[in-house]
Each structure stands twice: as C-alpha cells, then as structure tokens.
Design a protein around this motif. Structure first.
Motif, PDB file in Angstrom:
ATOM      1  N   ASN A 116       0.845  -1.186   0.000  1.00 47.63           N
ATOM      2  CA  ASN A 116       0.000   0.000   0.000  1.00 47.63           C
ATOM      3  C   ASN A 116       0.881   1.236   0.000  1.00 47.63           C
ATOM      4  OD1 ASN A 116      -1.523   2.239   1.208  1.00 47.63           O
ATOM      5  ND2 ASN A 116      -3.121   0.717   1.430  1.00 47.63           N
ATOM      6  N   THR A 147     -11.012  -3.080   2.223  1.00 43.82           N
ATOM      7  CA  THR A 147     -10.622  -1.694   2.029  1.00 43.82           C
ATOM      8  C   THR A 147      -9.138  -1.624   1.734  1.00 43.82           C
ATOM      9  OG1 THR A 147     -10.758   0.542   2.967  1.00 43.82           O
ATOM     10  CG2 THR A 147     -10.072  -1.199   4.449  1.00 43.82           C
ATOM     11  N   GLY A 148      -8.723  -0.506   1.186  1.00 45.73           N
ATOM     12  CA  GLY A 148      -7.316  -0.270   0.895  1.00 45.73           C
ATOM     13  C   GLY A 148      -7.122   1.195   0.578  1.00 45.73           C
ATOM     14  N   THR A 169      -4.015   1.452  -2.720  1.00 43.70           N
ATOM     15  CA  THR A 169      -3.523   0.134  -3.103  1.00 43.70           C
ATOM     16  C   THR A 169      -2.730   0.269  -4.395  1.00 43.70           C
ATOM     17  OG1 THR A 169      -5.702  -0.228  -4.096  1.00 43.70           O
ATOM     18  CG2 THR A 169      -5.280  -1.227  -1.952  1.00 43.70           C
ATOM     19  N   ILE A 194      -8.004  -6.280  -5.817  1.00 47.06           N
ATOM     20  CA  ILE A 194      -8.946  -6.118  -4.710  1.00 47.06           C
ATOM     21  C   ILE A 194     -10.380  -6.115  -5.215  1.00 47.06           C
ATOM     22  CG2 ILE A 194      -8.937  -3.574  -4.733  1.00 47.06           C
ATOM     23  CD1 ILE A 194      -9.053  -3.612  -1.719  1.00 47.06           C
ATOM     24  N   ASN A 212     -12.308   1.367  -1.681  1.00 43.29           N
ATOM     25  CA  ASN A 212     -10.925   1.336  -2.147  1.00 43.29           C
ATOM     26  C   ASN A 212     -10.534   2.618  -2.872  1.00 43.29           C
ATOM     27  OD1 ASN A 212      -9.149   0.100  -4.880  1.00 43.29           O
ATOM     28  ND2 ASN A 212      -8.311   0.001  -2.814  1.00 43.29           N
TER      29      ASN A 212
END
Length: 678
Positions: free
Chosen positions: A346, A456-457, A460, A468, A483
């Motif tokens: 991330n 979630t991210g 990313t 994802i 995201n």
C-alpha cells in the motif's frame, strides 16, 4: 437507486467519449520525457499551430495553462441519442495501435524505435479547444461522480470536531486517514460488517485508526514482513500512548492549557473519580456532549487524579527517575520498503519516512503531560488497557493475488496465537485438536459463524488496485468494498506490451482492462500513459512558475547517445542524482560512473557546450510537459471508469459508486470506489 442497466450505459458512454478523444493523442501521451531532446518531441508530437501558440505564451500565461477555468457545459450523456453510438455497436479506432499491431503479435508493441516517432493526429487547431475537451473528459466534469449523501451514511466525512489522532502522520496522510476512516466506519455500521480487511496495509495508518478510534475488528494484510513488523511496533507504541493522546486531544479542543494546571485545579482533579470506564471507550460521547461541565468528562478527571497520585508517590521513590529512560518508547525501525518492489504494498507510506523518524519524540508537543513524566506512572499502567486497544487489531504477512482466500486469511489472522495457546491449554485437559478448534470457534462467534467482511485499501498499489476488485467479487463472505488506488503504471495490460515486460510477472492477471466492455474492444493505453495518469494537474496548477526539473536528465540522455551511440531503457540508479550534484558537469560525471561507462571523453567544456546549445529547449520542455499533463485526468478517467464498469457488470454487485474522497491538491489520487453486493 437508479436502474443498474442505465448506470452501466452511462459509464460506457463516458468511456467511449474519453477514449475517442485520447485515441488521436496516444503517441504524445506515451512518449518518454527523457527522449525530449533525443527524439525532438517538440517538432514530432506538436502541430505547428500548437507550437506557435505555446511559443507566444508569456511565463505567467504558461503557468496558468492548467488553471484556466473555461466555461464548460457539462454534457449529460444519453440526452442526445444521436451524439453517441450505442455501446454495443461502438468500435474503438486508433491508427497508432493499428500501426503497432502490424507484426501480428498478440500484444501491441508501442515502445519500439519506429513507434517513438509516430505523430499524433492533431484534430484541435488551438489550445483553448484542446484544453476544453481535455477538461470535459475528466472525472471531475463528468456526471458519473456520486456524492457522499448518495451513500446514505449520514452526512459529511470531514467533521470539524473529529477525534482523529494525527500523531506519527504527516498532513497528507492525516487528511486521507481521517476521511477514509470515517467512511469505512459508517459503511461498516450501515451494512453490519464485523471485520474490515485492510489490503496492502503498509505501516498500518488506516488499520490502527479503524481499530483504536472506531473499535472495529481490522485485519491488516501486507506482503512485506518489514511492513508488518513496522505496523506492529507502531501499534504497540500508539496503544501505550493512546490514553494520553486522546485526553490531550479533548483538552486541546476545549482550549484547556495542558501541563499548566494550578494547585486549585489539581485539587479538583484529585477529588474527581469513582468511574471505572477508560477514556478511549467514550470518545464519541465527548463529541456529542453539550453540558457546560462536559469539557472534561468524569473518567478523564479520574484519569488525571490517578496520574497525579502516581506522580506524587513517584517523587518519594528514589528509583523513579532512573526508570524514565527505560520506559520511553522504543526507537523506530528505520528500514523502509521500496514500493516499486512489491505489487501488494500500500502506497500510504509516501512522504512518510521523515515523519516516522520522529516517532520517539513527544507525541503531541511539550504539553503532553502523560508520556514522559514519572517513569513509574508508565511502568505501573495497567497493561489490560493496552491489550484491549489491540484486541481488535490483527496483522498478517501474505501475498495477495486473485487466488487468495480472504476468509481463510481472516481466520488465520484472528485465530493466530490465540488458537495456539487455546489448543495447548485444552489439549492438556485431554481434548482432541478438533474438539479444541470447535470450542475455540464457539467461544469466538465472529470466527465460528463466518464473518461478514469489508475490503478496504488506502492507495492500493499497482496490481493490488485491480485484484482487490476481483477478490471482492469472488469472495462470498465480502459484502462491502471501499478502495482508493494509485500507481497505475505498476500494473500490467492485456493488450499492450510493457517496455519492461521481460522483468515482470507474466503469470499476473492484467490490471487493465477489467471490464468486459473494454476487453471486447481490445483497449490499450500504454505504460507511459498510465504513468502520466499519476501526474497531478491540481498541484501543477498551484505552482508559482512552470518548472522543468527533468530537463537535466534529458540533456544527459542526449550526451549519452552522442558519446556511446546508444541508450538503454534498463539503465537505473539515476533518479534524483542531479539533486546530489553541484552542477551539470558533476551530474554527467556521476551518471557515467554510476552506469559503469568510460568518462575519458567527458569534460567540462563538452558539457557546457551542450548546456549552451539547448538552453532555449528548457522552456520548450516546460510548455510541452504542461500541455501533456492536461491529458493526465483523461487517462485516470479511463482506468477508474473501467473498474467501475467491471463492478457494475457483475450480477452479485448490487451497486457501485465513484466518489472524490480527498482534496486533489493534498492527495492527488483522490477517487474512491464504494461497492455493495446483494
């Protein structure tokens, strides 16, 4: 909610509009800045009217090129059915890609020597019309973006009375975590998800915020062990300091001067008490309270009373002073992970290393009275409070790809050592391993019943940004997706070969295109185009002058070619080398040595001759790159809308929305996707 089919059609028509616009300018978009002098980009990629107009602009006009506000009338797609063809009958036409595919290969190879001289088809005769169409094709000027109100999660995400603890985060990360954390919390409440999985969690900024601040069960997943260890150490330090941080945050919001309490006030604090709740469990009550006395809650007063009592006793203990140093937070791990070396990292660590180095300093300034005063106070603090904070925060190191089993990862992370210790204890009493596991799951219903997950991210990176979405669709236990992606250049394409494809993982699922709509049209944009999408128009529009920071690298490229007869795309180690150099000659010498090249023909007179010869080209490059940057939002629109279209195409997806979550100047990758399954 609007009809899903109508929404898909709206997204598809916007994709058609943007792709039809950029198809004529893909050669310009994919040219490499390093070759500006070598391949004469000024003459090759700009039409004569555009060159003349750029040349005539003053320095101030050139600066304002990206900040000009044209009166653009938003075209509501679908109102005029004759303006856009039906998506089912649309065919993507691009002379540039047709030329590159003449070899008959499965992928278009646009980074060959011949293709680097392929001219764009300039359909715009002036800058104004070009910039207007570029702005019209951006996400900001589309009808695709949703508002936070459309999510039905009760209001604005940036609350003035937010209790965000910004310690150990820079301004950019604080802004992102505040908004993303509030959004994830409200989504989890609305859709009753009991576990949040933070993919590519990095140093754990978002995951610790969700676990500590919002009391959510959070699984932080990262591919790098060094990131997981760093996140664990940060969570340890933050949990030990949390009570003081949150207490001081409330006092500061109430304009109470910390560390300067008089004797009368101290006496009042000592007398207050009788409450056993910890401060951290009542933060939201603090924000809601309107009582005149609620500027300091009873449990806070109780905490102060305990603190002063401990401090009073510690003064009478001779060893207390010696313990201060040993109880200070451990030093921060200075190792950092290169975001280019992992597809699942991330990118929230951007510009953060300098902030992390201050991890051991006083967290909230000199007024923080609970951290560095009285070693015995820290030593005698009840570790149960620290454990309670970390009880919902789990970390796991694993590589995420499209075959990953999210439910298994959650089970593994949440059980972890707890199941091991439980098994050891139970087996000592004669239970079998299966009986032990069944008992453990029975005592932990979140695991036993199968958790409802939210993926979630925050930023990313590369392939994880597309994976994802695939995991969200393919994982039955995942109900909600939230995201924000970044680093589009680090993912691969299905129809365009990367210039570094021989060094990339060919088994990786292509990150673009995702949607069936673009796949059937064999859409390709190129790595340099995806790299351009990471440029920030909003930030460049804020600059006081148009800079040409990359110009020394272009001049070096020309010198390298003239001296050697070739340049290689795999030459590395030159980034930011010019910042370490005293002048251009020093930079050239450092570069030759770094690349292991002979320097016998390089001298100061030669370099100064090049500098003089190409002096006027510096301004030309500044204008060229300013114009090229205007196309960055168009490329990002194609990538993000492709992902939105992919989600809407899935039968299991109930709805998907695209939102601008962050301030685009503070955080250029500001667009987030929120999706819910049926």
């Amino acid at each position: 909610m609007e009809d899903k089919e109508d929404k898909i059609r709206l997204v598809q028509m916007k994709l058609m509009e943007v792709l039809d616009f950029i198809s004529d300018y893909l050669p310009l978009i994919n040219c490499h800045s390093n070759d500006f002098l070598l391949n004469n980009h000024w003459e090759t990629f700009l039409s004569e009217p555009i060159r003349s107009e750029l040349d005539s602009l003053s320095a101030a006009e050139l600066v304002s090129l990206l900040s000009q506000t044209h009166s653009i009338e938003k075209v509501v797609l679908g109102e005029d059915p004759t303006q856009y063809p039906n998506p089912s009958s649309w065919n993507f036409q691009c002379e540039y890609l047709d030329k590159a595919s003449s070899s008959g290969d499965k992928k278009w190879k646009i980074y060959t020597k011949d293709m680097q001289h392929f001219c764009p088809n300039w359909v715009h005769e002036d800058l104004k019309s070009f910039l207007q169409d570029a702005q019209r094709c951006s996400l900001h000027n589309s009808d695709i973006l949703s508002n936070v109100d459309d999510l039905d999660i009760n209001g604005d995400l940036t609350l003035k009375d937010s209790m965000l603890i910004s310690t150990f985060m820079n301004q950019k990360k604080t802004h992102e975590v505040e908004v993303m954390g509030e959004l994830c919390y409200r989504l989890s409440q609305k859709y009753d998800t009991n576990v949040v999985v933070d993919l590519g969690s990095g140093k754990g900024y978002l995951s610790t915020h969700l676990a500590f601040q919002h009391k959510l069960s959070v699984i932080g997943v990262d591919a790098q062990t060094i990131n997981t260890k760093g996140a664990s150490k940060r969570a340890d330090i933050l949990s030990r300091q949390w009570e003081g941080l949150t207490r001081n945050k409330v006092l500061r919001s109430q304009k109470t001067v910390l560390g300067k309490l008089g004797k009368k006030r101290k006496k009042e604090l000592r007398k207050a008490g009788g409450w056993g709740d910890t401060f951290t469990g009542n933060q939201r009550d603090i924000k809601r309270s309107s009582s005149p006395r609620s500027d300091i809650m009873d449990d806070v007063l109780n905490g102060f009373a305990q603190f002063f009592e401990e401090q009073e006793r510690s003064r009478n203990e001779p060893s207390s002073h010696d313990n201060v140093k040993s109880n200070s937070p451990p030093s921060q791990n200075k190792d950092c992970c290169d975001s280019m070396k992992t597809k699942t990292k991330n990118c929230e660590g951007e510009e953060q290393n300098a902030t992390d180095e201050r991890l051991n300093e006083k967290s909230e300034g000199s007024e923080n009275i609970s951290l560095n005063i009285g070693g015995n106070f820290l030593e005698r603090k009840n570790t149960a409070e620290t454990s309670a904070l970390k009880a919902n925060h789990f970390l796991i190191t694993t590589y995420i790809d499209t075959d990953s089993d999210i439910s298994e990862i959650v089970m593994q992370a949440m059980a972890g050592e707890s199941l091991s210790s439980f098994t050891k204890h139970s087996c000592e009493h004669g239970d079998t391993v299966q009986q032990t596991k069944d008992s453990y799951l029975a005592e932990n219903p979140v695991l036993g019943e199968g958790p409802t997950l939210m993926l979630t991210g925050l930023h990313t990176c590369g392939a994880l940004g597309s994976n994802i979405l695939r995991l969200f669709v393919n994982s039955p236990s995942v109900k909600v997706l939230c995201n924000v992606a970044c680093c589009y250049h680090l993912m691969s394409e299905k129809f365009v070969a990367s210039p570094f494809e021989d060094k990339e993982d060919l088994n990786e699922e292509p990150g673009f295109p995702l949607s069936e709509f673009l796949r059937k049209n064999k859409i390709g944009i190129g790595r340099q185009a995806r790299n351009l999408a990471s440029q920030s128009v909003n930030r460049r529009a804020q600059d006081a002058e148009v800079l040409a920071k990359q110009f020394p690298r272009m001049l070096l490229q020309k010198i390298l070619y003239d001296q050697l007869g070739y340049v290689r795309s795999d030459w590395k180690g030159l980034r930011k080398l010019d910042q370490k150099s005293t002048d251009m000659f020093d930079y050239v010498m450092r570069a030759f040595i770094k690349l292991g090249l002979p320097t016998d023909k390089v001298n100061r007179e030669l370099v100064e001759c090049y500098c003089e010869k190409y002096r006027d080209h510096r301004r030309k490059f500044a204008a060229f790159f300013q114009l090229k940057t205007a196309l960055a939002p168009c490329i990002e629109a194609v990538i993000v809308l492709d992902r939105l279209c992919f989600l809407l195409e899935q039968e299991c997806v109930y709805d998907a929305k695209l939102l601008q979550l962050f301030d685009p100047v503070t955080s250029p990758r500001c667009y987030g996707i929120v999706s819910v399954k049926t």
